[in-house]
Design a protein around this motif. Structure first.
Motif, PDB file in Angstrom:
ATOM      1  N   GLN A   1     -45.080 -25.618  15.878  1.00  0.00           N
ATOM      2  CA  GLN A   1     -46.511 -25.301  15.862  1.00  0.00           C
ATOM      3  C   GLN A   1     -47.203 -25.735  17.156  1.00  0.00           C
ATOM      4  O   GLN A   1     -48.362 -25.379  17.378  1.00  0.00           O
TER       5      GLN A   1
ATOM      6  N   GLN B   1     -47.727 -15.726  15.921  1.00  0.00           N
ATOM      7  CA  GLN B   1     -48.472 -16.595  15.014  1.00  0.00           C
ATOM      8  C   GLN B   1     -47.701 -17.885  14.773  1.00  0.00           C
ATOM      9  O   GLN B   1     -46.481 -17.886  14.778  1.00  0.00           O
TER      10      GLN B   1
ATOM     11  N   VAL C   1     -46.112 -19.650  12.687  1.00  0.00           N
ATOM     12  CA  VAL C   1     -45.615 -19.542  11.322  1.00  0.00           C
ATOM     13  C   VAL C   1     -44.196 -20.090  11.150  1.00  0.00           C
ATOM     14  O   VAL C   1     -43.652 -20.063  10.061  1.00  0.00           O
TER      15      VAL C   1
ATOM     16  N   GLU D   1     -50.601 -19.681  23.611  1.00  0.00           N
ATOM     17  CA  GLU D   1     -51.845 -19.360  22.902  1.00  0.00           C
ATOM     18  C   GLU D   1     -53.058 -19.989  23.577  1.00  0.00           C
ATOM     19  O   GLU D   1     -54.127 -19.395  23.650  1.00  0.00           O
TER      20      GLU D   1
ATOM     21  N   THR E   1     -53.992 -20.525   3.746  1.00  0.00           N
ATOM     22  CA  THR E   1     -53.855 -19.518   4.810  1.00  0.00           C
ATOM     23  C   THR E   1     -54.996 -19.620   5.816  1.00  0.00           C
ATOM     24  O   THR E   1     -56.100 -20.042   5.469  1.00  0.00           O
ATOM     25  N   ASP E   2     -54.704 -19.225   7.054  1.00  0.00           N
ATOM     26  CA  ASP E   2     -55.721 -19.314   8.108  1.00  0.00           C
ATOM     27  C   ASP E   2     -56.739 -18.187   8.030  1.00  0.00           C
ATOM     28  O   ASP E   2     -57.765 -18.225   8.693  1.00  0.00           O
ATOM     29  N   THR E   3     -56.443 -17.159   7.245  1.00  0.00           N
ATOM     30  CA  THR E   3     -57.379 -16.036   7.190  1.00  0.00           C
ATOM     31  C   THR E   3     -58.576 -16.418   6.313  1.00  0.00           C
ATOM     32  O   THR E   3     -58.549 -17.413   5.598  1.00  0.00           O
TER      33      THR E   3
ATOM     34  N   SER F   1     -47.766  -4.736  12.103  1.00  0.00           N
ATOM     35  CA  SER F   1     -47.024  -5.993  12.006  1.00  0.00           C
ATOM     36  C   SER F   1     -46.983  -6.451  10.549  1.00  0.00           C
ATOM     37  O   SER F   1     -47.800  -6.021   9.739  1.00  0.00           O
TER      38      SER F   1
ATOM     39  N   THR G   1     -46.909 -14.458   5.782  1.00  0.00           N
ATOM     40  CA  THR G   1     -46.486 -13.496   6.796  1.00  0.00           C
ATOM     41  C   THR G   1     -44.994 -13.163   6.753  1.00  0.00           C
ATOM     42  O   THR G   1     -44.611 -12.018   6.884  1.00  0.00           O
TER      43      THR G   1
ATOM     44  N   HIS H   1     -47.970  -9.173   9.281  1.00  0.00           N
ATOM     45  CA  HIS H   1     -49.249  -9.765   8.908  1.00  0.00           C
ATOM     46  C   HIS H   1     -50.276  -8.684   8.569  1.00  0.00           C
ATOM     47  O   HIS H   1     -50.988  -8.769   7.563  1.00  0.00           O
TER      48      HIS H   1
END
Lengths: 537, 312
Positions: free
Chosen positions: B278, B286, B288, B258, A151-153, A67, B181, A69
């Motif tokens: 969201q 995701q 996004v 989710e 970012t969520d990471t 993907s 992303t 991501h």
């Protein structure tokens, strides 16, 4: 050149002691060098496999293998692991550790325990980053704000790992500077130092002075993410471009931390296999220092399109052009060393010649990126990706591979299969060019970097690049197998298989624990090959 | 294969001039070094073990020559690139301002007469344009290869670039600064119109999907909205997953969110997903998507849903 001692005591090679503790508690610079060598090679292979996965995704324009991501995570890991865990400590810490005391005629570095401490810190950093792999970041290795702040990471863990790693780099740099100043054998004047030592010295200065800046920057980023302090967030009065200034203030000199040791390696290999004195010793030695000095004042050439003022951009462009000059001087001097030589195309020499060829392309394409108007078009495209890999793989990695093949007999006391090594070199050389040369054209045509998917018009060149990566991967695989196989099945290496005049070759292979039975008295430089005329000093 | 995209702005050919000069000088030095390298490596290849080599340690005249000549060339290159750069950074007084906002992963263009377009920039041939740029969330970079222009968009400050489009046609806009992303889906197009065509577009009898096109049947208007307002960057209509769910068969679909609760994609769910994307994210995707509040009108949302219904 040196009145090296003949071994009178029983010779015990430094590799003799067995057991994991004999490695983890060793203060022998040669063993610590091996620890670094294993660690950086491990990360090189991991990050290389990640690169192959990225190229598989890029075989077609659509997102069909991973993907978008996941692709973003892959290029983040590839970049951070290669830069911080392989290429910065790569030659500087592994071969620096092994060679510096041997080449200057010392029994060890100035602070052996600190040296081991540096490795433990490196290990701690790697452990943190390996944990971070479970929740990998997707920011790119540059961690640009505000994306890295939002970012969520998990950005904190990987930056923390890099932060910890910085201390290893700083302490190693400090150790090497003191070693080169204080531990030289009698008669080993500055102008008799092997050029690898000059290069290591320039590198160590960069490590010591530049690394703290990236450490602080990453701490600020961690504070921004975890405590909500607005250093880089415009909503809180911060400035996202400030991060770029901080980051490149370290990371541009870091490029030279990566490349200068490789230049040192090339300066050692070429005279030995040409049986000629190095051409322009002082020019090469001082140009290392010149490059190191100027490299502190060129960082904003990464930011010509990032909203810096036109005046700043112009000054940084000019300074960037200046750095090209000492680099060009080195290339000319290496080439001139071959003149009227007696050239043996040993695998190490092939890597050295490959270095000159590829690094010349890397350097010349750097001129495009330093030139203001051209950089506006090429910035953040595949042209930059290609340029950077020509410098980093074509330069540093070729130097690293060259060093591996050149000092392998000395370090391990064994020989590898030379025919297989030549085959691997050929595949690496061809594969590398097929992978990265098309990327110059992609960049000129406008293909942006860090794209998980891409417009169809780029497909033919992109898939060509992917095929190239398979050849390159095969070459590296064959080389790795060949070198590992040599450790177990290789013939015993003689003391000085190439007839080198440098100090490390005047002692047994592998060297004994404290290197020199008796500290040598140096009477000449290490490049006295060829027939002297009577006037030569 | 073309080496470089067709030069479609006044600046492009000047930039190409810089690229060409550097390329020629680079090729010269590359060929010189490679030729010498290979010549030496072949000519002086070791033939016997006891070969004698001369003791040559350097040459001051050579060092001076190969320091001074590259230095002069580099300074000339620097000046050439600087002169063109100065042009690129100095918009003419009569340039028309167009505001660009970059937000994950959309381009919004606002024109002097209040018109607003998404992902499609309309400009007039031979009329200089100054782009006034701003980012809403993270860094982006506005890059039109055919015009040879690029400039980052930065949250919290304005940046600018300018160009005069010289060729009628459609040209790619790429986001060149990594922005998360959907970075590689943040694509747009510059549409360069002749003065006559631009006049018509300006007066609003437009083809941009956002003008007065009320006479179209809802599903057809919906398709225009789908293409014109950037939905197509992340949602396919053929069932494949780009970043978001495909619109094919979306209407009426039931599934899990989710948070584990279930949903049915009826009119209200789709409207909410467009305005507050969201809030209720389908499992496996995701969060996004940007909000289209204030970007799509009620009529356009209705039309979009009508279009979705046709995609079975």
């Amino acid at each position: 050149m040196a009145n090296h001692a003949v071994a009178t005591n029983v010779y015990v090679p430094f590799l003799e002691k067995k057991g994991i503790l004999s490695w983890l508690y060793t203060t022998d610079h040669k063993r610590i060098g091996i620890l670094y060598l294993i660690s950086v090679s491990f990360f090189f292979l991991i990050a290389g496999i990640i690169a192959l996965l990225m190229r598989i995704e890029l075989l077609t324009p659509v997102s069909d293998f991973v993907s978008p991501h996941t692709y973003n995570v892959l290029f983040t890991l590839h970049g951070s692991l290669m830069v911080f865990f392989f290429i910065i400590p790569g030659l500087a810490a592994s071969f620096g550790n092994f060679l510096i005391p041997l080449m200057i005629g010392a029994r060890d570095v100035a602070f052996p325990k600190l040296n081991l401490g540096s490795y433990w810190i490196y290990l701690l950093g790697t452990v943190i980053v390996l944990i971070a792999l479970f929740q990998p970041a997707d920011t790119g290795w540059t961690f640009y704000t505000p994306y890295s702040a939002t970012t969520d990471t998990d950005v904190i863990l990987i930056t923390l790992g890099v932060f910890v790693l910085g201390f290893s780099s700083i302490l190693t740099g400090l150790n090497f500077i003191v070693t080169i100043h204080k531990m030289r054998a009698p008669g080993m004047t500055w102008h008799r130092l092997p050029l690898f030592i000059w290069a290591s010295y320039a590198t160590a200065v960069l490590q010591l002075l530049a690394t703290p800046v990236v450490g602080i920057t990453l701490l600020l980023l961690i504070a921004e993410r975890s405590l909500g302090v607005g250093f880089f967030d415009p909503a809180k009065g911060g400035d996202p471009v400030l991060f770029q200034n901080f980051f490149w203030f370290y990371s541009h000199p870091a490029v030279y931390i990566m490349i200068i040791p490789a230049m040192g390696v090339i300066s050692e290999i070429i005279p030995v296999f040409s049986r000629k004195p190095i051409f322009g010793y002082k020019a090469i030695a001082y140009s290392s220092l010149g490059i190191a000095f100027i490299s502190f004042f060129v960082w904003a050439h990464h930011m010509f399109t990032a909203g810096i003022s036109e005046v700043a951009a112009t000054i940084f462009s000019f300074l960037t052009f200046l750095v090209a000059i000492p680099t060009a001087i080195k290339v000319f001097n290496w080439t001139a060393t071959l003149y009227k030589g007696s050239i043996e195309l040993h695998s190490a020499m092939l890597y050295a010649l490959g270095f000159i060829f590829l690094f010349t392309i890397g350097g010349l394409t750097g001129v495009f990126l330093g030139a203001l108007a051209a950089d506006i078009h090429l910035h953040d495209t595949y042209f930059v990706v290609a340029h950077m890999h020509y410098v980093m793989i074509g330069g540093t990695v070729m130097g690293f591979f060259g060093a591996l093949h050149f000092w392998y007999p000395k370090w391990f006391g064994k020989m590898f299969n030379e025919a297989v090594a030549k085959l691997a070199w050929f595949l690496v050389f061809v594969g590398f060019n097929v992978t990265f040369f098309p990327q110059f054209f992609l960049g000129v045509q406008g293909m942006p970097r860090r794209y998980a998917t891409y417009p169809e018009e780029f497909e033919s060149l992109m898939s060509l690049s992917t095929y190239g990566s398979w050849i390159l991967g095969l070459g590296v695989l064959i080389m790795t197998v060949n070198l590992i196989n040599g450790l177990f099945n290789g013939e015993k290496a003689p003391q000085n298989p190439y007839g080198s005049l440098s100090l490390e070759w005047q002692i047994p292979s592998p060297p004994p624990h404290e290197n020199f039975e008796e500290i040598p008295h140096v009477t000449d430089w290490p490049y006295g090959y060829g027939k002297k005329k009577e006037v030569d000093a | 294969m073309t080496w470089i995209p067709e030069a479609a702005s006044n600046l492009a050919s000047k930039v190409d001039g810089v690229l060409l000069v550097i390329t020629l000088i680079s090729i010269f030095f590359f060929v010189l070094i490679t030729a010498v390298l290979i010549y030496f490596a072949v000519k002086y290849r070791r033939k016997s073990e006891d070969e004698e080599t001369p003791y040559i340690t350097g040459s001051e005249p050579l060092e001076i020559i190969w320091t001074v000549i590259p230095s002069i060339l580099l300074i000339l290159l620097f000046v050439h690139a600087y002169v063109v750069y100065k042009d690129m950074r100095t918009p003419p007084k009569d340039a028309v301002d167009i505001t660009v906002t970059g937000k994950q992963w959309l381009w919004t263009f606002e024109y002097y007469n209040g018109k607003k377009t998404l992902n499609e920039l309309y400009v007039q041939q031979n009329r200089p344009v100054r782009m006034v740029m701003r980012a809403d969330d993270v860094l982006h970079s506005f890059f039109v290869p055919a015009f040879r222009v690029k400039q980052d968009l930065i949250p919290g400050r304005y940046t600018q670039l300018w160009f005069t489009p010289t060729k009628i046609g459609t040209f790619d806009i790429f986001c060149a600064e990594y922005c998360g992303t959907g970075h590689s889906a943040m694509l747009g197009r510059v549409i360069v119109l002749s003065p006559e065509a631009y006049d018509i577009w300006e007066k609003g009898v437009g083809t941009d999907g956002g003008g007065a096109v009320a006479s179209l049947p809802p599903a057809e208007l919906g398709e225009k909205v789908y293409k014109g307002k950037g939905c197509n960057a992340c949602h396919s209509v053929d069932g494949s997953v780009v970043l978001g769910p495909s619109f094919k068969g979306l209407y009426g679909r039931e599934g899990v969110l989710e948070d584990g609760s279930s949903y049915t994609a009826d009119e209200n769910y789709i409207m909410k997903s467009i305005l507050e994307p969201q809030e209720e994210v389908v499992k496996g995707f995701q969060p996004v998507m940007p909000s289209f509040k204030g970007i799509l009108s009620d009529d356009e949302i209705t039309a979009l849903i009508a279009y979705m219904k046709t995609l079975k």
